[in-house]
Motif scaffolding. Structure first.
Motif, PDB file in Angstrom:
ATOM      1  N   VAL A  54       0.807  -1.096   0.131  1.00  0.00           N
ATOM      2  CA  VAL A  54      -0.030  -0.071  -0.022  1.00  0.00           C
ATOM      3  C   VAL A  54       0.868   1.109   0.041  1.00  0.00           C
ATOM      4  N   THR A  55       1.855   1.172   0.680  1.00  0.00           N
ATOM      5  CA  THR A  55       2.724   2.318   0.893  1.00  0.00           C
ATOM      6  C   THR A  55       3.627   2.738  -0.295  1.00  0.00           C
ATOM      7  N   LYS A  56       4.315   1.561  -0.966  1.00  0.00           N
ATOM      8  CA  LYS A  56       5.143   1.989  -1.910  1.00  0.00           C
ATOM      9  C   LYS A  56       5.307   0.720  -3.302  1.00  0.00           C
ATOM     10  N   GLY A  57       4.336  -0.021  -3.058  1.00  0.00           N
ATOM     11  CA  GLY A  57       4.092  -1.115  -3.882  1.00  0.00           C
ATOM     12  C   GLY A  57       3.160  -1.072  -4.883  1.00  0.00           C
ATOM     13  N   THR A  58       2.557  -2.134  -5.344  1.00  0.00           N
ATOM     14  CA  THR A  58       1.758  -2.157  -6.369  1.00  0.00           C
ATOM     15  C   THR A  58       0.434  -1.349  -6.247  1.00  0.00           C
ATOM     16  N   SER A  88      -6.134   7.486   7.150  1.00  0.00           N
ATOM     17  CA  SER A  88      -4.937   7.198   7.430  1.00  0.00           C
ATOM     18  C   SER A  88      -4.787   5.842   7.064  1.00  0.00           C
ATOM     19  N   THR A  89      -3.629   5.384   6.112  1.00  0.00           N
ATOM     20  CA  THR A  89      -3.298   4.010   5.588  1.00  0.00           C
ATOM     21  C   THR A  89      -2.282   3.395   6.311  1.00  0.00           C
ATOM     22  N   LYS A  90      -2.015   4.039   7.679  1.00  0.00           N
ATOM     23  CA  LYS A  90      -0.793   3.707   8.281  1.00  0.00           C
ATOM     24  C   LYS A  90      -0.830   2.279   8.897  1.00  0.00           C
ATOM     25  N   ASN A  91      -2.166   1.856   9.114  1.00  0.00           N
ATOM     26  CA  ASN A  91      -2.316   0.659   9.480  1.00  0.00           C
ATOM     27  C   ASN A  91      -3.106  -0.146   8.585  1.00  0.00           C
ATOM     28  N   SER A 104       5.229   6.945  -3.678  1.00  0.00           N
ATOM     29  CA  SER A 104       5.639   6.293  -2.661  1.00  0.00           C
ATOM     30  C   SER A 104       5.570   7.065  -1.306  1.00  0.00           C
ATOM     31  N   ASN A 105       4.604   6.879  -0.484  1.00  0.00           N
ATOM     32  CA  ASN A 105       4.767   7.628   0.821  1.00  0.00           C
ATOM     33  C   ASN A 105       4.511   6.718   1.859  1.00  0.00           C
ATOM     34  N   ALA A 165      -1.010   3.557  -5.123  1.00  0.00           N
ATOM     35  CA  ALA A 165      -1.996   4.930  -5.197  1.00  0.00           C
ATOM     36  C   ALA A 165      -2.820   5.064  -4.233  1.00  0.00           C
ATOM     37  N   LEU A 166      -3.233   4.112  -3.401  1.00  0.00           N
ATOM     38  CA  LEU A 166      -4.211   4.235  -2.243  1.00  0.00           C
ATOM     39  C   LEU A 166      -3.605   5.289  -1.394  1.00  0.00           C
ATOM     40  N   SER A 167      -2.315   5.381  -1.346  1.00  0.00           N
ATOM     41  CA  SER A 167      -1.801   6.380  -0.130  1.00  0.00           C
ATOM     42  C   SER A 167      -2.141   7.749  -0.357  1.00  0.00           C
TER      43      SER A 167
END
Length: 860
Positions: A583-587, A598-601, A780-781, A590-592
């Motif tokens: 989610v943060t830097k892969g395929t 928050s997508t932290k978890n 990448s976030n 874009a969700l980030s």
């Protein structure tokens, strides 16, 4: 004579004793329960949302209205009694000869054909029992008839019968229930206004409604309805015989011209179902619950029932009839607000799903050429991780055009979304890898099976388990699955516990780790299996129906939670930690920026099958798991595939739905709950390039220390291996290690240079971007709290500069489960693409659409 009397007494005693024995286990209903069930006419089951708000009443096959006995013609009441039960006012619900006849019929093997039931028995059968005619059911009928006769007056029983009985079809072609509907549908008047001839005609219908009714299924008068007229005359004669009418009345009614009295054909009005997919889903599941209950009452196992098609159809019909004629209450787990919110997002965004294809085909019923359209469909499920409750779902983009539920009833290839379940989870569980264990991504072949990464590329380097999941590379996953098999680890034992059942032959194919299944999985199955990680390794069976209440108010079904330990909480944590990077830097990076929360978890996995046939994203927080699938049905033998940007499209759909869910109820997602590292998860500082403990290697006759780049690798069981020249990468070959070490010690070679095997006008970065890679699209976030994504260099921290692109197979398909010639078996089992399915070149079906159950096309 004495002997005959003794024999008769013994026979009656035996009959009563037999009935008592059979009914001894029957739960005795209270007077209130019987009253509510006897009055429950002109009703059908009611479906409810989780908050108790009504979804819809089931569409009835019968139309009718309940009225009081005083609102019925006196002729009608006399006609029914004379025809159906002339001793009605003299017996106590049953007559002894009926019991004797039933015993004789049972002994001779023709018990199912016995007749002669009293009006009381017929009312009991219609209102308190199912339509099954076994001897046990007949015995219960007799028992309940006596009980009904004890508690209720004859007029009350007669009123219930006249409101519950069926009377054929009306002038609109509808099946009618009750004398009021019969009077209006046949003669256009109220039941109280019926004359003698009309009353006799209606009274004759219950014996065989389909034969005696004057109307056909379209509401047109039959060419020949003389049988109904003859039956009317029989009823009149019985009335005359019982002195209910005079000879003059009898003669006059026989001559009455009913033909001129019948109503002209008319068109029935249709009712639109607001929540079509939900309506069908709850109806189908409630029907299955009743089938199981009916079978259990008859001493049959549901598993055996399903093996006998004719017997299953019999119970199917019984259950369906009960649902559509009795006021059952079906309470669901569906949250109305979340259901509406998710479906609204799909309706608003469906124009961006992809091309809607139009084509001409032949109508299978008429043979005529018709124009059909094939839109991109969506199936989505929102699941509560802790309870297994389905909170909401999307069944498709247009219920009116297709009632096929794409969330529950279609099986499609899961693509790479299956990797954590079938390969990486079991590998970590058995201590075979850590999060930074190296997996080979070089050109390889397994007995004719040659997988490649996205866009027919090969990364040409060793890749960590973490990165291979983040970027969804295929070759590392195949190498790891092969390694699992060589170590005797059975993925089947884990998958079965999560509700996904595949054949032994499928598990033997290496392409299974990339989604190369024969039939595929449903969106519900995939969401449920994936939720296991969020639930700390425990799988909870998903469900939609909470409970079912019968008309008397008694709860006959309540869902019982079924929980199974699949993975340890340690394995689940490591998988969640690794999939957070997706989610943060892969395929799915874009969700980030697409998510309004928050997508932290948040962690998840993308998946794409052969030739962009299917696209998936499954994402989880602590509270919920949401799975979204898009693809074409290809109903008419077409071979339509999604567009190349389908990964980003599906992520946008997922984000829109997740945002809507979060807006409606932020608490349900529980996004702020961290996935805390449990005891038993060991962290090791390992060499970034090899995934091993830092150490020395022999290179060109010299001993070299390898500890420049360090990172953290998470393990459950096992630990990193010691530094070595070879064997540190699963699936690596001697030439791969030489290429690696030459590059490591400064030689300019092809290591890490992405190879593109297929013909494509697109660059490797463009191909990777299509697959959703954050490293090539600038999304990448990372908010990963674990330092395993960081690199320690000379006691300072810097970010790894490893080249990262995305993955597919060697036939130019995205994250596919199949290669171009077999899937590890060494044979080519390819099959042609057929209707509603897509088959990979190794014989693994990319997905199939199968409709289960019977769908009423008139529900919308």
């Amino acid at each position: 004579m004495a002997g005959i009397l003794i024999l008769m007494g013994l026979t009656i005693g035996l009959g009563i004793g037999y009935v008592s024995a059979l009914t001894s286990q029957v739960q005795v209903p209270t007077k209130y329960e019987m009253r509510s069930q006897l009055k429950d006419v002109n009703n059908s089951a009611t479906l409810y949302f989780s908050n108790g708000e009504k979804v819809e009443n089931l569409q009835r096959d019968l139309t009718g209205k309940s009225i009081t006995l005083s609102e019925m013609s006196p002729y009608l009441k006399k006609a029914i009694v004379s025809t159906e039960d002339s001793d009605f006012y003299r017996h106590n619900g049953v007559v002894p000869k009926s019991i004797v006849r039933a015993i004789i019929s049972d002994i001779t093997g023709i018990g199912a054909q016995t007749g002669g039931s009293t009006l009381t028995q017929q009312t009991v059968k219609m209102q308190l029992l199912s339509s099954e005619t076994t001897w046990k059911r007949k015995a219960v009928e007799i028992f309940l008839a006596m009980r009904v006769d004890k508690y209720f007056t004859k007029n009350e029983i007669l009123e219930d019968y006249l409101n519950a009985a069926t009377f054929g079809r009306n002038n609109k072609g509808q099946n009618i229930q009750g004398v009021q509907a019969a009077a209006q549908g046949l003669f256009g008047k109220s039941a109280k206004d019926l004359n003698l001839a009309e009353s006799a005609f209606i009274a004759g219908l219950p014996q065989s409604p389909s034969i005696y009714t004057p109307y056909d299924v379209k509401g047109k008068l039959k060419d020949d309805y003389s049988l109904g007229i003859k039956r009317k005359n029989i009823v009149l004669f019985r009335m005359y015989r019982d002195d209910s009418i005079t000879k003059s009345q009898y003669d006059q009614a026989r001559k009455f011209d009913l033909a001129s009295d019948f109503q002209k054909p008319a068109k029935a009005s249709s009712k639109k179902i607001k929540y079509g997919y939900l309506y069908n889903t709850l109806t189908a599941q409630a029907r299955t619950i009743l089938i199981k209950r009916l079978a259990k009452n008859d001493g049959l196992k549901y598993s055996d029932l399903k093996k006998d098609k004719a017997l299953y159809e019999k119970y199917y019909t019984q259950a369906d009839t009960e649902l559509h004629s009795k006021n059952y209450k079906i309470h669901s787990t569906i949250n109305k607000d979340l259901y509406v919110a998710m479906n609204q997002q799909v309706q608003q965004y469906k124009g961006n799903f992809g091309t809607t294809h139009t084509d001409n085909t032949k109508d299978p019923n008429t043979g005529k050429s018709i124009k059909v359209s094939e839109p991109v469909q969506n199936g989505s499920v929102l699941l509560d991780n802790k309870t297994g409750q389905v909170l909401a779902f999307v069944g498709g983009v247009n219920f009116k055009k297709s009632q096929l539920n794409h969330a529950f009833d279609t099986q499609r290839s899961p693509g790479s979304s299956i990797k954590p379940l079938i390969t990486f989870g079991p590998a970590i569980e058995n201590g075979l890898i850590g999060s930074q264990t190296m997996l080979a991504d070089f050109k390889t072949k397994y007995k004719g099976y040659s997988p490649t990464d996205y866009g027919e590329t090969i990364q040409n380097r060793f890749i960590s388990a973490r990165e291979s999941l983040e970027e969804s590379y295929n070759i590392p996953a195949v190498n790891l699955y092969n390694y699992l098999q060589s170590k005797g680890v059975s993925s089947k034992s884990y998958m079965s516990k999560m509700g996904i059942h595949l054949s032994d032959n499928e598990y033997r194919q290496l392409g299974i780790t990339l989604g190369g299944t024969n039939k595929g999985v449903t969106v519900l199955q995939q969401a449920s299996a994936f939720s296991t990680f969020a639930n700390k390794g425990v799988h909870v069976d998903p469900y939609v129906v909470k409970d079912v209440t019968e008309p008397s108010g008694k709860k006959i079904y309540k869902h019982k939670a079924s929980k199974t330990r699949v993975f340890t909480k340690q394995t689940s944590y490591i998988i969640k930690n690794m999939l957070h990077g997706v989610v943060t830097k892969g395929t799915a990076s874009a969700l980030s920026y697409e998510a309004n929360f928050s997508t932290k978890n948040l962690f998840g996995k993308t998946g794409t099958s052969n030739d962009y046939r299917d696209n998936w994203f499954v994402g989880s927080t602590d509270g919920v798991t949401m799975a979204s699938w898009i693809g074409y049905d290809n109903f008419y033998g077409n071979n339509y595939n999604l567009e190349t940007n389908s990964t980003l499209t599906n992520q946008e759909i997922w984000a829109n739905m997740a945002n809507a869910v979060y807006k409606e109820d932020p608490n349900v997602m529980n996004i702020h709950k961290k996935f805390n590292k449990p005891e038993g998860v060991d962290s090791y500082k390992v060499d970034k390039e090899t995934g091993t403990m830092p150490g020395t290697v022999e290179y060109n006759g010299m001993t070299a220390k390898v500890n420049q780049h360090l990172t953290t690798s998470l393990y459950y069981k096992g630990k990193p291996s010691d530094m070595s020249y070879s064997d540190f990468g699963i699936g690596g070959k001697d030439k791969n290690y030489k290429l690696f070490w030459d590059h490591y010690f400064g030689k300019n070679n092809s290591y890490g240079v992405v190879k593109q095997l297929g013909d494509s006008s697109k660059s490797t970065d463009e191909l990777a971007s299509e697959n959703g890679s954050g490293r090539t699209s600038g999304f990448s976030n990372s908010s990963n709290d674990n330092d395993s994504s960081d690199v320690t260099t000379n006691n300072s921290t810097s970010t790894s500069n490893s080249r990262n692109t995305n993955s597919t197979t060697n036939n130019g398909t995205s994250e596919t489960g199949t290669g171009s010639s077999g899937s590890g078996s060494g044979s080519d089992n390819s099959t042609s693409v057929t209707d509603e399915s897509s088959t990979g070149s190794n014989g693994s079906t990319g997905g199939s659409s199968t409709e289960t159950g019977i769908v009423d096309p008139t529900t919308e």
